[in-house]
Design an enzyme around this catalytic site. Structure first.
Site, mmCIF file in Angstrom:
data_model
loop_
_atom_site.group_PDB
_atom_site.id
_atom_site.type_symbol
_atom_site.label_atom_id
_atom_site.label_comp_id
_atom_site.label_asym_id
_atom_site.label_seq_id
_atom_site.Cartn_x
_atom_site.Cartn_y
_atom_site.Cartn_z
ATOM 1 N N GLU A 222 -20.126 6.529 -27.912
ATOM 2 C CA GLU A 222 -19.817 7.701 -28.867
ATOM 3 C C GLU A 222 -20.894 8.139 -29.581
ATOM 4 O O GLU A 222 -21.272 7.430 -30.298
ATOM 5 C CB GLU A 222 -18.469 7.049 -29.457
ATOM 6 C CG GLU A 222 -18.161 8.264 -30.806
ATOM 7 C CD GLU A 222 -16.989 7.504 -31.673
ATOM 8 O OE1 GLU A 222 -16.953 6.114 -31.572
ATOM 9 O OE2 GLU A 222 -16.360 8.130 -32.173
ATOM 10 N N ASN B 220 -22.129 1.144 -31.284
ATOM 11 C CA ASN B 220 -22.643 1.237 -32.690
ATOM 12 C C ASN B 220 -22.307 -0.362 -33.298
ATOM 13 O O ASN B 220 -21.740 -0.311 -34.389
ATOM 14 C CB ASN B 220 -21.633 2.327 -33.594
ATOM 15 C CG ASN B 220 -20.332 2.012 -33.531
ATOM 16 O OD1 ASN B 220 -19.687 1.488 -32.777
ATOM 17 N ND2 ASN B 220 -19.735 2.488 -34.700
ATOM 18 N N PHE C 187 -15.881 -3.521 -30.754
ATOM 19 C CA PHE C 187 -15.513 -4.869 -30.893
ATOM 20 C C PHE C 187 -16.791 -5.582 -31.737
ATOM 21 O O PHE C 187 -16.626 -6.558 -31.870
ATOM 22 C CB PHE C 187 -15.404 -5.522 -29.585
ATOM 23 C CG PHE C 187 -14.144 -5.536 -29.067
ATOM 24 C CD1 PHE C 187 -12.975 -4.721 -29.817
ATOM 25 C CD2 PHE C 187 -13.923 -6.030 -27.784
ATOM 26 C CE1 PHE C 187 -11.696 -4.584 -29.139
ATOM 27 C CE2 PHE C 187 -12.262 -5.659 -27.531
ATOM 28 C CZ PHE C 187 -11.370 -5.177 -27.931
ATOM 29 N N ARG C 188 -17.581 -4.768 -32.442
ATOM 30 C CA ARG C 188 -18.477 -5.077 -33.414
ATOM 31 C C ARG C 188 -19.651 -6.105 -32.753
ATOM 32 O O ARG C 188 -19.905 -6.735 -33.838
ATOM 33 C CB ARG C 188 -17.839 -5.531 -34.574
ATOM 34 C CG ARG C 188 -16.849 -4.461 -35.089
ATOM 35 C CD ARG C 188 -17.272 -3.317 -35.579
ATOM 36 N NE ARG C 188 -16.242 -2.568 -36.268
ATOM 37 C CZ ARG C 188 -16.302 -1.184 -36.592
ATOM 38 N NH1 ARG C 188 -17.214 -0.505 -35.700
ATOM 39 N NH2 ARG C 188 -15.297 -0.559 -37.230
ATOM 40 N N ASP D 36 -9.422 3.722 -30.424
ATOM 41 C CA ASP D 36 -10.482 3.742 -31.395
ATOM 42 C C ASP D 36 -10.663 2.744 -32.274
ATOM 43 O O ASP D 36 -10.618 2.809 -33.380
ATOM 44 C CB ASP D 36 -10.516 5.118 -32.088
ATOM 45 C CG ASP D 36 -11.886 5.451 -32.880
ATOM 46 O OD1 ASP D 36 -12.889 4.321 -32.765
ATOM 47 O OD2 ASP D 36 -12.039 6.295 -33.870
ATOM 48 N N HIS E 115 -18.030 12.228 -30.753
ATOM 49 C CA HIS E 115 -17.173 12.191 -31.826
ATOM 50 C C HIS E 115 -17.464 13.660 -32.521
ATOM 51 O O HIS E 115 -18.671 13.902 -32.765
ATOM 52 C CB HIS E 115 -17.625 11.134 -32.794
ATOM 53 C CG HIS E 115 -16.892 11.236 -34.095
ATOM 54 N ND1 HIS E 115 -16.082 10.265 -34.518
ATOM 55 C CD2 HIS E 115 -16.777 12.328 -34.809
ATOM 56 C CE1 HIS E 115 -15.600 10.494 -35.717
ATOM 57 N NE2 HIS E 115 -16.086 11.698 -36.045
HETATM 58 O O1 DOR Z 1 -12.827 5.849 -38.352
HETATM 59 C C1 DOR Z 1 -13.813 5.775 -37.635
HETATM 60 N N1 DOR Z 1 -14.452 4.541 -37.305
HETATM 61 N N2 DOR Z 1 -14.167 6.600 -36.572
HETATM 62 C C2 DOR Z 1 -15.464 6.414 -36.015
HETATM 63 O O2 DOR Z 1 -15.639 7.286 -35.218
HETATM 64 C C3 DOR Z 1 -16.240 5.240 -36.018
HETATM 65 C C4 DOR Z 1 -15.517 4.049 -36.364
HETATM 66 C C5 DOR Z 1 -16.051 2.795 -36.495
HETATM 67 O O3 DOR Z 1 -17.093 2.517 -35.956
HETATM 68 O O4 DOR Z 1 -15.962 2.256 -37.578
HETATM 69 ZN ZN ZN Z 2 -14.935 5.303 -32.315
#
Ligand code: DOR
Ligand code: ZN
Length: 438
Positions: free
Chosen positions: A148, A96, A65-66, A294, A172
Site C-alpha cells: 500500500e 509497512n 501482520f507486522r 485492512d 491509500h
Molecule cells: O488505520 C490504518 N492503519 N490505516 C492504514 O492505512 C495503515 C494501518 C497500519 O499499518 O496501522
Molecule cells: Zn492498510
C-alpha cells in the site's frame, strides 16, 4: 472407483450459480470432485457437514501482520491464526513492517519468515523500491502489487516512476495537499475529524484515475459516496481501476469513533452512516470489487495513549477474523447476495492479484484441480463478536458485542484442516507463499 483423501459431504455448496446440496472430494490438497447430491468418490476420511455452507476460503488482500520488526503488535503466526479462525485461507500482507519490504532481499527474507510461521497461504505486497531495476526484480519474484503506497508520507512522484512496469499499484488515497491544508495542532476527536476530511480521499482518487488509463491502480479502503461515484465513472471510461472496502467502513461510522476514541481510530477515518449505505450499494453493483479487512493491529497500551490526545494513538483496527461473519450477516439480512460475497471475498481478490496454484488454477474458487481452500460456515448460528476470543495478539475490536449470524466452524488450506470449532488445529509453517502469476 479410486479412493481419495477426504470427502466433505452433505453440505450446501455454490454450484453453477446456485446453492445446492452436495459436497467435494479432495486428493493431494486439490479438489477432485465437486458434486450436487450425495454421489462422491470413496474417501479415507469423510466429514458429514450436516447441511452447513461450504465456501471457497476467503482471500484477504489487505492485512498488516507486522512481521518483521513490529512483532509485539502481531506476527505471521498470530496473524495467520486469526485468519484461519475467520475462514481466511490466503492473506496478502502489506510491506509497512520494519524494515519495509522494498527490495528483493527484504522480500525474500519476508517470504522465509512467513513461510516458517504462517498457518495459511500468503501473498506479499511490496513497498515501492528505490529503483526501477529493483521493481522489476520484485515483480519477477511474485509481489502481489506495489503498495500500500501512502502518498501522504511517501509522495506520489514515486508512483509515476513505476506505472509502466505493469504491476498493480495499490494506493491509500488521501491527498497530501489537502491534508496539509487541514492540518491541526489540536488534539480532540473533533479536531482529528476536521483534520482528516473526505475531500482528501476524493481529491486523491480524482488524481489517480487518469493514471489508471494505462496502469492498473487498486484503491485501498474507499470510504465516501463521492469516491465510489468517481470510480464508477472511471470504470465506465474503461480505466483500469479496482477498489476495496473494509467491513469497518461499511458498518461503523463517526458515532463509533466518538464513542470508542482510539479503539475506532483508523485511516482513512470512519465516515457517516450515509457513506456506509452508499459503499454497500457500490459493493452490490460491483463498483467496489472486493472486501478486505485492512487488519491493522496495535497494542492496547499504544491505543491508550490516544485517550488524552487522539493524535497520539496509532491508527488501525483488526479485522481478518471478523470480516466473514460480518459480511455473512449482511447476506442473512438480505442486504448482499451470497454469490456477490463469494465474488468479493474469494474469487475477485485472487483475480485482481493473480493468485493461482502451481498448476495455474485460480485460488478462491471451487474448481477441479484448484487448491482445496475451504471454509465451512454454520450459516444460522447467532453469536456475538468478542475481542477476548480473537486469535491474534489484539484482544479488542471496534465491533465488540455486535451480534452476527454465521460462524466459520472449519477452515481447510490445501485440503488440511487448520481450524475447527474455535481451535487452531493447523501447523505453524504450513502456509505457502503464493507468488503473483499474472
Ligand atoms: O488505520 C490504518 N492503519 N490505516 C492504514 O492505512 C495503515 C494501518 C497500519 O499499518 O496501522
Ligand atoms: Zn492498510
Amino acid at each position: 472407483m479410486e479412493t481419495v483423501d477426504l470427502r466433505l459431504e452433505n453440505a450446501k455448496i455454490p454450484y453453477r450459480g446456485s446453492l445446492v446440496s452436495g459436497g467435494v472430494a479432495i486428493a493431494d490438497g486439490k479438489l477432485v470432485a465437486i458434486r450436487k447430491g450425495p454421489l462422491l468418490p470413496n474417501a479415507d476420511v469423510k466429514i458429514d457437514l450436516r447441511g452447513m455452507l461450504l465456501l471457497p476460503g476467503v482471500i484477504d488482500a489487505h492485512v498488516h501482520f507486522r512481521d518483521p520488526g513490529l512483532t509485539w503488535k502481531e506476527d505471521f503466526a498470530s496473524g495467520s491464526m486469526a485468519a484461519a479462525a475467520g475462514g481466511v485461507t490466503t492473506v496478502c500482507d502489506m510491506p509497512n513492517c520494519i524494515p519495509r519490504t522494498n527490495s528483493l532481499k527484504r522480500f525474500t527474507e519476508k517470504v522465509e519468515i512467513a513461510g516458517k510461521k504462517s498457518y495459511v497461504d500468503f501473498a506479499l505486497h511490496a513497498a515501492l523500491p528505490k529503483t526501477k531495476e529493483e521493481g522489476i526484480k520484485l515483480m519477477k519474484t511474485g509481489a502481489a502489487s506495489f503498495g500500500e503506497v501512502f502518498t501522504y508520507s511517501e509522495g506520489d512522484a514515486a508512483i509515476r516512476n513505476f506505472l509502466d512496469l505493469g504491476l498493480t499499484i495499490s494506493v491509500h488515497a488521501e491527498d497530501p495537499r489537502v491534508l496539509e491544508r487541514f492540518k491541526s495542532n489540536g488534539n480532540g476527536i473533533e479536531e482529528f475529524i476536521r483534520s482528516r476530511p473526505r475531500e482528501a480521499e476524493i481529491s486523491e482518487i480524482s488524481r489517480l484515475l487518469p493514471l489508471a488509463e494505462n496502469a492498473h491502480i487498486h484503491i485501498c479502503h474507499v470510504t465516501t459516496s463521492e469516491s465510489v461515484d468517481l470510480i464508477r465513472r472511471g470504470k465506465k471510461q474503461k480505466n483500469k481501476v479496482t477498489c476495496e472496502v473494509t467491513p469497518h467502513h461499511l458498518l461503523l461510522s463517526l458515532t463509533h469513533l466518538r464513542r470508542l476514541g482510539p479503539y475506532a481510530h483508523v485511516l482513512p477515518p470512519l465516515r457517516s452512516p450515509a457513506d456506509g449505505s452508499d459503499l454497500l450499494r457500490a459493493l452490490r453493483d460491483g463498483t467496489i470489487d472486493i472486501v478486505s479487512s485492512d487488519h491493522a493491529p496495535h497494542t492496547a497500551e499504544e491505543k491508550e495513549k490516544g485517550q488524552a490526545n487522539l493524535f497520539e494513538a496509532p491508527p488501525g483496527v483488526v479485522g481478518v477474523e471478523t470480516s466473514l461473519p460480518l459480511m455473512l450477516t449482511l447476506v442473512r439480512k438480505g442486504k448482499l447476495s451470497l454469490f456477490r460475497l463469494i465474488e468479493a471475498m474469494c474469487t475477485s481478490p485472487a483475480k485482481i492479484f493473480g493468485l493461482r496454484n502451481e498448476s495455474g488454477v485460480p485460488k478462491g474458487t471451487l474448481e477441479i484441480g484448484g487448491d482445496a481452500d475451504l471454509v465451512v460456515v454454520d450459516q444460522k448460528k447467532k453469536w456475538k463478536l468478542k475481542g477476548k476470543e480473537l486469535h491474534g495478539k489484539t484482544k479488542f475490536t471496534p465491533f465488540e458485542g455486535r451480534e452476527v449470524i454465521g460462524m466459520p466452524t472449519m477452515t481447510f488450506v490445501r485440503g488440511k484442516k487448520v481450524f475447527e470449532e474455535g481451535e487452531i488445529v493447523g501447523k505453524r509453517g504450513y502456509g505457502k507463499f503464493i507468488p503473483r502469476s499474472s
